[in-house]
Write a protein that holds these residues in place. Structure first.
Motif, PDB file in Angstrom:
ATOM      1  N   SER A  12     -55.443 -84.301 -10.344  1.00 38.82           N
ATOM      2  CA  SER A  12     -55.396 -83.917  -8.932  1.00 38.82           C
ATOM      3  C   SER A  12     -54.975 -82.454  -8.792  1.00 38.82           C
ATOM      4  O   SER A  12     -54.375 -81.887  -9.704  1.00 38.82           O
ATOM      5  CB  SER A  12     -54.403 -84.798  -8.193  1.00 38.82           C
ATOM      6  N   ASN A  13     -55.303 -81.893  -7.650  1.00 36.91           N
ATOM      7  CA  ASN A  13     -54.892 -80.510  -7.384  1.00 36.91           C
ATOM      8  C   ASN A  13     -53.376 -80.382  -7.380  1.00 36.91           C
ATOM      9  O   ASN A  13     -52.834 -79.369  -7.807  1.00 36.91           O
ATOM     10  CB  ASN A  13     -55.450 -80.034  -6.049  1.00 36.91           C
ATOM     11  N   GLU A  14     -52.704 -81.440  -6.904  1.00 34.84           N
ATOM     12  CA  GLU A  14     -51.236 -81.418  -6.863  1.00 34.84           C
ATOM     13  C   GLU A  14     -50.673 -81.316  -8.274  1.00 34.84           C
ATOM     14  O   GLU A  14     -49.720 -80.584  -8.522  1.00 34.84           O
ATOM     15  CB  GLU A  14     -50.673 -82.701  -6.198  1.00 34.84           C
ATOM     16  N   LYS A  16     -52.173 -80.062 -10.929  1.00 32.95           N
ATOM     17  CA  LYS A  16     -52.429 -78.721 -11.473  1.00 32.95           C
ATOM     18  C   LYS A  16     -51.400 -77.733 -10.940  1.00 32.95           C
ATOM     19  O   LYS A  16     -50.913 -76.859 -11.660  1.00 32.95           O
ATOM     20  CB  LYS A  16     -53.842 -78.261 -11.087  1.00 32.95           C
ATOM     21  N   LYS A  17     -51.085 -77.900  -9.674  1.00 31.67           N
ATOM     22  CA  LYS A  17     -50.105 -77.023  -9.053  1.00 31.67           C
ATOM     23  C   LYS A  17     -48.731 -77.225  -9.701  1.00 31.67           C
ATOM     24  O   LYS A  17     -48.011 -76.254  -9.977  1.00 31.67           O
ATOM     25  CB  LYS A  17     -50.035 -77.341  -7.555  1.00 31.67           C
ATOM     26  N   GLU A  18     -48.422 -78.473  -9.969  1.00 29.60           N
ATOM     27  CA  GLU A  18     -47.141 -78.804 -10.603  1.00 29.60           C
ATOM     28  C   GLU A  18     -47.020 -78.136 -11.979  1.00 29.60           C
ATOM     29  O   GLU A  18     -45.967 -77.596 -12.343  1.00 29.60           O
ATOM     30  CB  GLU A  18     -47.089 -80.329 -10.746  1.00 29.60           C
ATOM     31  N   ASP A  67     -53.962 -69.140  -8.797  1.00 29.02           N
ATOM     32  CA  ASP A  67     -54.855 -70.273  -8.594  1.00 29.02           C
ATOM     33  C   ASP A  67     -54.568 -71.307  -9.688  1.00 29.02           C
ATOM     34  O   ASP A  67     -54.893 -71.090 -10.860  1.00 29.02           O
ATOM     35  CB  ASP A  67     -56.310 -69.779  -8.693  1.00 29.02           C
ATOM     36  N   PRO A  68     -53.926 -72.437  -9.327  1.00 26.59           N
ATOM     37  CA  PRO A  68     -53.549 -73.442 -10.342  1.00 26.59           C
ATOM     38  C   PRO A  68     -54.766 -73.925 -11.132  1.00 26.59           C
ATOM     39  O   PRO A  68     -54.648 -74.274 -12.304  1.00 26.59           O
ATOM     40  CB  PRO A  68     -52.957 -74.581  -9.517  1.00 26.59           C
ATOM     41  N   GLU A  69     -55.923 -73.928 -10.499  1.00 25.25           N
ATOM     42  CA  GLU A  69     -57.151 -74.358 -11.170  1.00 25.25           C
ATOM     43  C   GLU A  69     -57.424 -73.488 -12.403  1.00 25.25           C
ATOM     44  O   GLU A  69     -57.780 -74.000 -13.470  1.00 25.25           O
ATOM     45  CB  GLU A  69     -58.309 -74.233 -10.164  1.00 25.25           C
ATOM     46  N   TRP A  72     -54.825 -74.225 -15.069  1.00 25.29           N
ATOM     47  CA  TRP A  72     -55.125 -75.547 -15.626  1.00 25.29           C
ATOM     48  C   TRP A  72     -56.294 -75.465 -16.614  1.00 25.29           C
ATOM     49  O   TRP A  72     -56.289 -76.109 -17.672  1.00 25.29           O
ATOM     50  CB  TRP A  72     -55.446 -76.547 -14.506  1.00 25.29           C
TER      51      TRP A  72
END
Lengths: 225, 347, 398
Positions: A12-14, A16-18, A67-69, A72
């Protein structure tokens, strides 16, 4: 982590952000990530860049992107391509340290037991065992033709008469075959305390539970001696 | 009675200030550390000045001639300010020079102590002093000025030449975070000159970004369109030995080729500007401020760009930061006006 | 070819009046270290007159004191298992000079393999291991001499992190108290190659063979001079001060030729992870980026190293190169091993070249060393040991 029917993780995007936040929280991050104007000095000097899809400039750019993406995207094989030679850190005009960022990201990957980390570390288990259980690494009896066939027939030299050949090395600490030098048990015991207190054993438990069991058996043996 | 004004430094800014003041009837004392006038352009024998490739001698030579022919300017060579004291609104200074010591009282002072070319030997990664064929823009300027541009290693005309921008500038390793403003323009100018004089020689420029600000932008258009200069985005990481007595520039072409290793016959380092060695000495003696980059500091960069933090002491030219000769000359004039007004008010 | 090689010789001998400029903050680290000591936050292992230090200039001109005696050997976990002649050659020289030292069992690996290779450690773990080993030297009243470049790089970094971060200090101190030790840092982190460098003229006095026709190529270790580069030795008279001076310095002092090659700055290809799990990358790197340029460009007789991983990687991967059409071969050994050979140390008993893979015999022959005699003596020595003979050690160990 969740996986789809093909075993590919669903992230999830969350999450990746974590992961990105975890990297940024590391006390070394600020010291390693400064500014970057794509001058390319780091990548120009980077040895693995000539053999792999790996660029320290992109490591910095991805981190600076917020950008966490993008961060990641480096967490699988990408971070493991780095040679950890720190050429980039030496020559970056901004004093960034992309090699250091790689170390932070790898540590997260291992700490969290990501599949990519497990896969990469599998062939390491012998070294990891020696290092963690004995505070040592490449022991003479590990240098066998089976493990190093590409090092040529001379590797067999170490498999014949090894105890005698080691005894002929004029340093008493080196006259053993199962360790690079004969590490004192009291030094090992101190090391175990360090590994316990620093959470090193815990990291290994996450990334390789079977190996962890073997290490703990050795730890128990040494401690009870 | 005529005003007495001290001008420290005989480069473009100091010379222009001295001439303007002398023409206003001021008694000017011009103190120069060297044995000649003209500053760095003269010392390093600059050949052509950008942007219009005017011969340096037409500009610097003209300033020197006008200084020498003006009876209101007293020149001191191999000189420095031995001691300095403020007295009310005036300044007492002992000038020590090749003609002895002299004590004088001044109404105001202009400091124009200039800059120093960054010595690329200070940054090991460029192998300057290690390879004969690695030179810098001031070396090239001198070679062109003396009309003997050849490879230092063998005296032959190089087949190819690489310019590396931002040497000693924008680099925290050497402690210079700032842009030296003129090296991009000088390098592109030199690249054009090389192509004009040696059409068989290939010329490359490696850049992080090209800062030929304002109208100087015309230069790199010209370099690309008329002279086929190769302009490649990527700073050079290493310089090592190459085949056939060449040196290899290793880096990343960040836009097109990826990693490159190109053998060159010659490498020219666009070394930047650092504060002149006299600037900290002046700051110390005259009680004026030095900034964190090693240059003298304006009292207010927008409102009073020629004033130091001390009343009656004014700043001009590259002693306050890297700048082009044209800008240094303009500042010389502006400082002259400020110093004149101050002297008039207080005399 | 001949002209080509000539162009690459003599570079190591270029002198200059260079002066590096520091944009980095290493001076502060040393000052802060002493401030922390004054505040009672840490203990410092000082380099005193008893250590008979010799000063050397570092990248940015700071003087670094290199202790030459009263040393505690911090062995390398890669060297001892795999290149035993490496530490033995060093101790052999120390015996020649009457250097006081201790080599003992109460020492662990720096465990930085778990840092650069597997990431199965963390700064607290690594710093605590470093300080444990430092404290052991401290309680013996000796100064730690680090054999491995990775340990050297890791310890420099841990020293910096500890000096700069109170939380890390507090955590490491807490762990040290658990094992009955204290937070101790040495005044300088010193690599064995630095000891060899400052002793190079003394070493050269022991020279037995003429090396003037030996062409060496030096492979400097990344973790020596790229990690925390400001702590490394540079010399105005070696490479004009533009490249690190260690290893090259001792080769020059011994009268060997040192040749430049186009990939001097490249690493060896070890890559930590790659040497174990992506070996074809290490192999290709060794042959393409190091061995082939050394041989083709410089006609090198020997590759001189200053670290464990580099020596292993460069030596062991040449054999498989032949299968891929790489015919170039060059023996690989550390500076101190090459120096020991030049000073008459026994090829088998001391320099222990028998463990090396790439053929070193042509080098010995070119140097004028009778390796066959040495081999015979070594075989006899093994037989003697087999029948219960006592080993001839460099020191007595209780």
């Amino acid at each position: 982590m969740e996986y789809d029917e093909n075993g590919v993780s669903i992230v999830s995007n969350e999450f990746k952000k974590e992961i990105f936040e975890e990297a940024k929280k590391d006390f070394r991050y600020e010291e390693y990530v400064k500014g970057c104007l794509n001058c390319g000095v780091c990548t120009g000097g980077c040895p693995p860049h000539r053999f792999f899809d790996f660029s320290p400039r992109m490591v910095l750019q991805n981190c600076k992107s917020n950008d966490p993406e993008l961060v990641w995207g480096m967490m699988d094989e990408y971070v493991w391509a780095c040679f950890q030679c720190f050429t980039c850190a030496m020559i970056c005009p901004f004093l960034n340290n992309p090699g250091g960022v790689i170390a932070i990201l790898r540590e997260i990957s291992v700490r969290r037991g990501f599949e990519s980390a497990k896969k990469v570390l599998k062939p390491y288990s012998r070294v990891l065992l020696k290092l963690t259980a004995y505070g040592n690494q490449l022991s003479p009896d590990m240098i066998q033709p089976d493990f190093f066939p590409d090092w040529g027939p001379h590797i067999g030299y170490a498999s014949q008469d090894l105890p005698l050949k080691r005894k002929a090395i004029p340093m008493p600490t080196l006259q053993v075959t199962n360790l690079a030098w004969d590490v004192a048990p009291e030094a090992m015991k101190e090391l175990y305390t360090i590994f316990e207190e620093a959470g090193v054993f815990k990291i290994i438990e996450v990334v390789d539970p079977a190996l962890y069991e073997i290490i703990q058996d050795i730890v128990d043996d040494v401690r009870s001696e | 009675m005529a005003e007495n004004i001290l001008v420290i430094g005989g480069g473009p800014a100091g010379l222009h200030a001295a001439i303007e003041l002398a023409e206003l009837g001021v008694n000017v004392s011009l103190v120069e550390r060297d044995t000649f006038l003209g500053g760095n352009p003269k010392k390093f024998k600059y050949k052509y000045l950008f942007p219009d490739l005017q011969p340096a001698d037409d500009v610097i030579g003209e300033l020197i001639r006008r200084t020498e022919s003006n009876g209101n300017i007293k020149k001191y060579f191999s000189a420095n300010i031995e001691s300095f004291k403020e007295e009310g609104k005036k300044f007492n200074a002992v000038i020590k020079s090749d003609s002895g010591s002299e004590t004088k009282t001044f109404d105001s002072i202009i400091v124009a102590t200039g800059f120093e070319h960054f010595d690329p030997a200070k940054d090991s990664k460029y192998s300057y002093q290690l390879f004969d064929d690695v030179i810098d823009i001031k070396d090239l300027e001198r070679m062109m000025g003396e009309g003997n541009f050849t490879r230092p290693s063998n005296g032959k005309t190089p087949k190819n030449v690489a310019f590396i921008l931002c040497v000693g500038s924008r680099d925290r390793h050497v402690g210079n975070q700032y842009c030296s403003r003129v090296c991009c323009t000088v390098s592109v100018k030199q690249a054009i000159e090389l192509r004009e004089h040696f059409p068989e020689t290939e010329v490359y420029i490696f850049y992080m970004d090209i800062r030929t600000y304002g109208f100087y932008e015309d230069l790199y258009w010209k370099a690309m369109e008329e002279h086929d200069v190769q302009i490649v985005k990527g700073r050079v990481a290493e310089i090592t030995s190459g085949p056939d007595n060449t040196v290899i520039c290793k880096g990343e072409d960040t836009l097109l080729r990826g990693p490159f290793e190109i053998p060159f016959d010659m490498v020219v380092l666009a070394s930047g500007m650092e504060g002149g060695p006299q600037s900290p000495e002046m700051a110390n003696k005259l009680g004026i401020e030095l900034d964190e980059h090693g240059f003298l500091k304006y009292a207010n960069v927008t409102l009073s760009p020629c004033k130091s933090n001390k009343d009656g002491i004014f700043l001009a030219g590259a002693c306050t930061g890297p700048k082009a000769i044209a800008d240094a000359i303009i500042e010389g004039g502006a400082a002259a006006m400020n110093a004149y007004i101050y002297a008039k008010k207080n005399s | 070819m001949a002209i080509e090689i000539r162009n690459r010789l003599g570079l190591a001998d270029v002198k200059s009046d260079f002066r590096h400029i520091a944009g980095r903050k290493i001076e502060n680290i040393h000052e802060e270290l002493l401030e922390l000591e004054a505040k009672g936050e840490i203990k410092v292992i000082h380099i005193t007159d008893a250590n008979k230090p010799i000063e050397a200039e570092t990248l940015f001109g700071r003087k670094k004191k290199i202790p030459t005696t009263k040393l505690w050997h911090h062995k390398s976990c890669g060297q001892c298992g795999n290149i035993p002649g490496y530490p033995v050659s060093l101790l052999w020289f120390m015996n020649k000079f009457g250097t006081e030292y201790i080599d003992e069992r109460n020492q662990t690996s720096c465990t930085a393999w778990n840092y650069h290779g597997s990431a199965t450690s963390n700064p607290v773990g690594l710093a605590a291991v470093a300080v444990r080993n430092f404290h052991r030297a401290y309680e013996l009243g000796l100064f730690p001499l680090i054999h491995c470049a990775t340990s050297f790089g890791d310890y420099k970094e841990m020293r910096n992190l500890l000096v700069e971060n109170k939380e890390l200090r507090d955590e490491v101190r807490r762990i040290m108290h658990k094992i009955g030790r204290e937070l101790v840092l040495p005044e300088e982190i010193v690599h064995y190659s630095e000891w060899v460098h400052v002793m190079r003229f003394e070493i050269a006095k022991l020279k037995k063979y003429d090396l003037s026709n030996i062409i060496t190529t030096v492979h400097p270790a990344c973790h020596c001079y790229k990690m925390i580069p400001e702590d490394c030795i540079y010399d105005k008279n070696i490479y004009a001060g533009k490249r690190t001076a260690v290893s090259t310095g001792v080769a020059l002092a011994l009268g060997a030729q040192v040749a430049d090659y186009s990939t001097w700055y490249d690493c060896c290809g070890f890559g930590f992870r790659h040497i174990l799990t992506e070996r074809e990358a290490s192999r290709s790197f060794v042959m393409d980026r190091k061995i082939r340029p050394m041989v083709r460009e410089a006609n090198s007789d020997v590759c001189i190293t200053q670290d464990t991983g580099c020596t292993t990687t460069l030596d062991k991967n040449q054999w498989i190169g032949k299968a891929m059409g790489y015919t170039e071969q060059v023996p690989v050994m550390a500076d101190v091993m090459f120096a020991a050979l030049a000073c008459g140390a026994d090829v088998y008993k001391i320099v222990q070249l028998q463990w090396h893979t790439t053929d070193w015999r042509p080098l010995c022959e070119k140097m004028g060393i009778d390796w066959k005699k040495s081999e015979e003596e070594y075989k006899a020595y093994l037989e003697q040991l087999r029948s219960g003979g006592k080993p001839e050690n460099l020191y007595e160990y209780a």
